[in-house]
Write a protein that holds these residues in place. Structure first.
Motif, PDB file in Angstrom:
ATOM      1  N   ILE A   1     -40.232  49.172  50.210  1.00 34.99           N
ATOM      2  CA  ILE A   1     -38.934  49.252  49.539  1.00 34.99           C
ATOM      3  C   ILE A   1     -38.205  50.482  50.051  1.00 34.99           C
ATOM      4  O   ILE A   1     -38.795  51.565  50.167  1.00 34.99           O
ATOM      5  CB  ILE A   1     -39.119  49.330  48.002  1.00 34.99           C
ATOM      6  CG1 ILE A   1     -39.389  47.937  47.456  1.00 34.99           C
ATOM      7  CG2 ILE A   1     -37.928  49.976  47.331  1.00 34.99           C
ATOM      8  CD1 ILE A   1     -38.945  47.680  46.045  1.00 34.99           C
ATOM      9  N   ILE A   2     -36.929  50.305  50.372  1.00 32.47           N
ATOM     10  CA  ILE A   2     -36.090  51.437  50.766  1.00 32.47           C
ATOM     11  C   ILE A   2     -35.433  51.948  49.484  1.00 32.47           C
ATOM     12  O   ILE A   2     -34.588  51.266  48.891  1.00 32.47           O
ATOM     13  CB  ILE A   2     -35.021  51.001  51.808  1.00 32.47           C
ATOM     14  CG1 ILE A   2     -35.683  50.317  53.012  1.00 32.47           C
ATOM     15  CG2 ILE A   2     -34.177  52.200  52.253  1.00 32.47           C
ATOM     16  CD1 ILE A   2     -36.659  51.152  53.799  1.00 32.47           C
ATOM     17  N   THR A   3     -35.816  53.126  49.050  1.00 29.77           N
ATOM     18  CA  THR A   3     -35.379  53.590  47.730  1.00 29.77           C
ATOM     19  C   THR A   3     -33.913  54.042  47.734  1.00 29.77           C
ATOM     20  O   THR A   3     -33.298  54.117  46.679  1.00 29.77           O
ATOM     21  CB  THR A   3     -36.267  54.735  47.220  1.00 29.77           C
ATOM     22  OG1 THR A   3     -36.259  55.783  48.184  1.00 29.77           O
ATOM     23  CG2 THR A   3     -37.688  54.268  46.987  1.00 29.77           C
ATOM     24  N   ASN A   4     -33.358  54.358  48.907  1.00 31.78           N
ATOM     25  CA  ASN A   4     -31.930  54.726  48.951  1.00 31.78           C
ATOM     26  C   ASN A   4     -31.085  53.605  49.571  1.00 31.78           C
ATOM     27  O   ASN A   4     -30.036  53.854  50.163  1.00 31.78           O
ATOM     28  CB  ASN A   4     -31.727  56.043  49.733  1.00 31.78           C
ATOM     29  CG  ASN A   4     -32.182  55.941  51.189  1.00 31.78           C
ATOM     30  OD1 ASN A   4     -33.012  55.096  51.513  1.00 31.78           O
ATOM     31  ND2 ASN A   4     -31.640  56.786  52.046  1.00 31.78           N
ATOM     32  N   SER A   5     -31.548  52.360  49.408  1.00 28.34           N
ATOM     33  CA  SER A   5     -30.854  51.240  50.062  1.00 28.34           C
ATOM     34  C   SER A   5     -29.438  51.060  49.529  1.00 28.34           C
ATOM     35  O   SER A   5     -28.538  50.659  50.278  1.00 28.34           O
ATOM     36  CB  SER A   5     -31.648  49.946  49.890  1.00 28.34           C
ATOM     37  OG  SER A   5     -31.773  49.635  48.520  1.00 28.34           O
ATOM     38  N   GLY A   6     -29.215  51.366  48.233  1.00 29.33           N
ATOM     39  CA  GLY A   6     -27.870  51.206  47.658  1.00 29.33           C
ATOM     40  C   GLY A   6     -26.863  52.082  48.379  1.00 29.33           C
ATOM     41  O   GLY A   6     -25.786  51.618  48.795  1.00 29.33           O
ATOM     42  N   ALA A   7     -27.219  53.350  48.565  1.00 33.58           N
ATOM     43  CA  ALA A   7     -26.306  54.298  49.226  1.00 33.58           C
ATOM     44  C   ALA A   7     -26.074  53.888  50.677  1.00 33.58           C
ATOM     45  O   ALA A   7     -24.939  53.927  51.179  1.00 33.58           O
ATOM     46  CB  ALA A   7     -26.891  55.707  49.153  1.00 33.58           C
TER      47      ALA A   7
ATOM     48  N   VAL B   1     -42.102  60.445  47.624  1.00 33.76           N
ATOM     49  CA  VAL B   1     -40.704  60.405  48.088  1.00 33.76           C
ATOM     50  C   VAL B   1     -39.781  60.476  46.885  1.00 33.76           C
ATOM     51  O   VAL B   1     -40.162  60.120  45.767  1.00 33.76           O
ATOM     52  CB  VAL B   1     -40.390  59.098  48.871  1.00 33.76           C
ATOM     53  CG1 VAL B   1     -41.181  59.030  50.154  1.00 33.76           C
ATOM     54  CG2 VAL B   1     -40.644  57.874  48.033  1.00 33.76           C
ATOM     55  N   ARG B   2     -38.564  60.943  47.135  1.00 36.06           N
ATOM     56  CA  ARG B   2     -37.597  61.045  46.053  1.00 36.06           C
ATOM     57  C   ARG B   2     -37.163  59.632  45.646  1.00 36.06           C
ATOM     58  O   ARG B   2     -36.939  58.777  46.500  1.00 36.06           O
ATOM     59  CB  ARG B   2     -36.380  61.836  46.524  1.00 36.06           C
ATOM     60  CG  ARG B   2     -35.597  62.484  45.411  1.00 36.06           C
ATOM     61  CD  ARG B   2     -34.568  63.418  46.003  1.00 36.06           C
ATOM     62  NE  ARG B   2     -33.496  62.683  46.688  1.00 36.06           N
ATOM     63  CZ  ARG B   2     -32.511  62.067  46.058  1.00 36.06           C
ATOM     64  NH1 ARG B   2     -32.441  62.083  44.737  1.00 36.06           N
ATOM     65  NH2 ARG B   2     -31.581  61.424  46.726  1.00 36.06           N
ATOM     66  N   ILE B   3     -37.058  59.408  44.334  1.00 36.72           N
ATOM     67  CA  ILE B   3     -36.651  58.085  43.841  1.00 36.72           C
ATOM     68  C   ILE B   3     -35.251  58.241  43.248  1.00 36.72           C
ATOM     69  O   ILE B   3     -35.103  58.735  42.142  1.00 36.72           O
ATOM     70  CB  ILE B   3     -37.610  57.579  42.742  1.00 36.72           C
ATOM     71  CG1 ILE B   3     -39.091  57.730  43.146  1.00 36.72           C
ATOM     72  CG2 ILE B   3     -37.276  56.148  42.351  1.00 36.72           C
ATOM     73  CD1 ILE B   3     -39.562  56.811  44.240  1.00 36.72           C
ATOM     74  N   PRO B   4     -34.238  57.829  43.976  1.00 38.24           N
ATOM     75  CA  PRO B   4     -32.891  58.005  43.448  1.00 38.24           C
ATOM     76  C   PRO B   4     -32.636  57.147  42.208  1.00 38.24           C
ATOM     77  O   PRO B   4     -33.317  56.159  41.979  1.00 38.24           O
ATOM     78  CB  PRO B   4     -31.980  57.545  44.594  1.00 38.24           C
ATOM     79  CG  PRO B   4     -32.863  57.419  45.775  1.00 38.24           C
ATOM     80  CD  PRO B   4     -34.245  57.191  45.280  1.00 38.24           C
ATOM     81  N   LYS B   5     -31.614  57.527  41.466  1.00 39.27           N
ATOM     82  CA  LYS B   5     -31.292  56.856  40.202  1.00 39.27           C
ATOM     83  C   LYS B   5     -31.054  55.364  40.342  1.00 39.27           C
ATOM     84  O   LYS B   5     -31.347  54.595  39.442  1.00 39.27           O
ATOM     85  CB  LYS B   5     -30.014  57.481  39.627  1.00 39.27           C
ATOM     86  CG  LYS B   5     -30.286  58.569  38.638  1.00 39.27           C
ATOM     87  CD  LYS B   5     -28.982  58.931  38.003  1.00 39.27           C
ATOM     88  CE  LYS B   5     -29.181  60.060  37.015  1.00 39.27           C
ATOM     89  NZ  LYS B   5     -27.917  60.600  36.579  1.00 39.27           N
ATOM     90  N   GLU B   6     -30.541  54.959  41.509  1.00 44.03           N
ATOM     91  CA  GLU B   6     -30.187  53.553  41.646  1.00 44.03           C
ATOM     92  C   GLU B   6     -31.392  52.626  41.495  1.00 44.03           C
ATOM     93  O   GLU B   6     -31.246  51.450  41.224  1.00 44.03           O
ATOM     94  CB  GLU B   6     -29.494  53.295  42.980  1.00 44.03           C
ATOM     95  CG  GLU B   6     -30.399  53.425  44.156  1.00 44.03           C
ATOM     96  CD  GLU B   6     -29.661  53.996  45.352  1.00 44.03           C
ATOM     97  OE1 GLU B   6     -30.052  53.681  46.446  1.00 44.03           O
ATOM     98  OE2 GLU B   6     -28.696  54.740  45.162  1.00 44.03           O
ATOM     99  N   MET B   7     -32.590  53.177  41.649  1.00 41.58           N
ATOM    100  CA  MET B   7     -33.775  52.341  41.471  1.00 41.58           C
ATOM    101  C   MET B   7     -33.888  51.838  40.042  1.00 41.58           C
ATOM    102  O   MET B   7     -34.632  50.925  39.754  1.00 41.58           O
ATOM    103  CB  MET B   7     -35.037  53.113  41.848  1.00 41.58           C
ATOM    104  CG  MET B   7     -35.219  53.274  43.336  1.00 41.58           C
ATOM    105  SD  MET B   7     -35.229  51.681  44.176  1.00 41.58           S
ATOM    106  CE  MET B   7     -36.821  51.076  43.601  1.00 41.58           C
TER     107      MET B   7
END
Ligand code: SF4
Length: 473
Positions: free
Chosen positions: A111-117, A452-458
């Motif tokens: 999973i790409i955790t910053n995929s939204g950005a 890894v950092r998990i951004p809010k969008e997750m």
């Protein structure tokens, strides 16, 4: 109702000297990796053009001799999928994506955790999405870099530092096949050779099935390009720290896999022995929850001297559990999948061994049934420490409230399960038996600390987790 965590995918990439055999090699490799994803299967082959066949179903349901014959070419990639979203045919991979720098096929595990950005950035650049997938985003990012005249490997070197999360991927582009592993090497990926070619795959079992030989694991942050006579390595970034998913060793990988130099079977057997050291008990028989508890139970039995016997029999032909309309039918469905062997458990003190407990629902029912058929005591031993936090890196454990260990003490869980005693492995025990340093493993779901950092969008998947505080390990 999730009983066991589910891995999302398996990936395969092959370069073969025989255009007529590539697709069948990928087919057998995907079958060997069926445990990593059962919702859909797909193969993309490149001759002059990239051709892809994929659909919902097991590998053996999607492919047969006649459609495999249509996939001719020396290079190809394959994919097994388990979706944490809705099962839809269009989610099946490999994805074949048209870009300004040519057609590309991608298979992704992770999973790409910053995929939204990243997607928003690609949207602003005017890229047109079909599915809105992470894989399209990666293809567009690569295409943009190649538009400046960079090779695929050079473009990937620019893209990799932008991608956060977990990924083991295979690619087809411009007559070449590649495999990529993220800089933390969270997901497994290895390279092997077989008579007439080379292969990249999620686990070595896909190499074994071709009577091939494991060469080595793909390194963190490495892109591997398969060639006519072997492979080329492009070390794109130096891995910051390894963070192999510990759950691969305990549950996801096949028992005959070797991951980053460690035999999964030996680890599970050592954990079984450790469970006896940590929680010895007087009992008459050790019995595994099939199939996930088998090797742990063997280790427990060897270390304790208590005989091992199959006290539960699994119906191998029930692949998927349906959600039944009422409680009574749900209880029936557990006995449909696993049923006690009465002579093994009747009148006996039983040690019941499994790899992990998520909700505890199935374990509770198994214990009830064992008592019903005459077990006098049931002692539960579990190879994985209590799961307390979600996985954001590609495993189907997405909401915190599903974990029984998140809400209760071990004593309370034991009571709740109806067991006479309950012993979980410890985090130290996991690290020691795997034989990697603690900071070389992802232990996110048992510590709440992620590599890894998990951004809010997750939070789009974890709506009930808005109060969860992410920490970086
Ligand atoms: S959070 Fe757990 S399941 Fe997810 S990658 Fe890390 S160790 Fe594996």
């Amino acid at each position: 109702m999730m009983e066991k965590p589910k891995e999302q995918c398996a990936v395969v990439g092959i370069h073969s000297s025989s255009p007529s055999r590539t697709s069948s090699h990928i087919y057998y490799a995907l079958r060997a990796l069926q445990h990593r994803g059962q919702e859909s299967a797909g193969i993309a082959i490149q001759a002059r053009k990239i051709k892809c066949i994929k659909d919902l179903g097991l590998v053996g349901e999607v492919f047969h001799e006649s459609n495999l014959k249509k996939l001719r070419g020396k290079i190809g990639i394959g994919h097994n999928y388990y979706s944490i979203k809705l099962s839809k045919p269009e989610n099946a991979q490999p994805h074949v994506i048209e870009t300004a720098s040519g057609r590309m096929a991608l298979g992704h595990n992770g999973i790409i955790t910053n995929s939204g950005a990243l997607k928003r950035r690609m949207d602003r650049k005017g890229h047109e999405y079909n599915l809105g997938s992470e894989e399209e985003t990666i293809a567009f990012m690569l295409s943009d870099e190649m538009a400046y005249g960079l090779s695929f490997a050079e473009a990937m070197k620019q893209v990799v530092p932008e991608l956060k999360g977990s990924y083991a991927m295979t690619f087809l582009h411009d007559g070449k096949v590649y495999g990529l592993r993220d800089p933390h090497a969270i997901k497994p990926l290895c390279i092997g050779k077989f008579d007439g070619g080379h292969i990249i795959a999620s686990e070595n079992v896909a190499i074994d099935v071709l009577d091939g030989e494991l060469i080595r694991d793909v390194r963190p942050g490495e892109l591997v390009e398969l060639t006519n006579d072997g492979f080329k390595s492009h070390q794109l970034v130096e891995g910051k720290r390894k963070a192999h998913c510990f759950f691969e060793y305990l549950y996801f990988a096949r028992g005959d896999a070797v991951l980053d130099g460690k035999w999964v079977y030996q680890i599970r057997r050592r954990i079984g022995a450790l469970l006896h050291e940590l929680y010895p008990v007087k009992a008459d028989v050790v019995t595994p929850v099939p199939d996930s508890g088998r090797t742990y139970a063997l280790g427990f039995s060897e270390a304790s001297g208590i005989p091992l016997a199959e006290g539960l029999m699994k119906n191998r032909y029930i692949a998927r559990t349906f959600i039944m309309p009422d409680q009574r039918s749900r209880t029936v469905s557990v006995r449909e999948k696993v049923n006690p062997v009465v002579p093994v458990v009747k009148g006996k003190r039983v040690v019941l061994v499994d790899d992990s407990i998520v909700r505890g629902t199935t374990m509770r029912r198994i214990i009830t049934v064992m008592r019903h058929v005459g077990a006098t005591e049931v002692h539960v031993r579990i190879g994985c420490p209590p799961i307390i936090a979600p996985c954001y890196l590609g495993i189907d454990m997405t909401t915190r409230d599903q974990f029984v260990a998140n809400q209760k003490t071990v004593e309370d869980i034991c009571k709740d399960l109806g067991a006479d005693s309950l012993g979980y492995n410890t985090i130290e025990g996991v690290v020691e038996t795997i034989g990697q340093r603690r900071n070389e493993l992802c232990l996110g779901c048992i510590t709440g600390r992620y590599p890894v950092r998990i951004p809010k969008e997750m939070h789009r998947f974890q709506k009930k987790l808005l109060d969860f505080h992410f920490k970086e390990d």
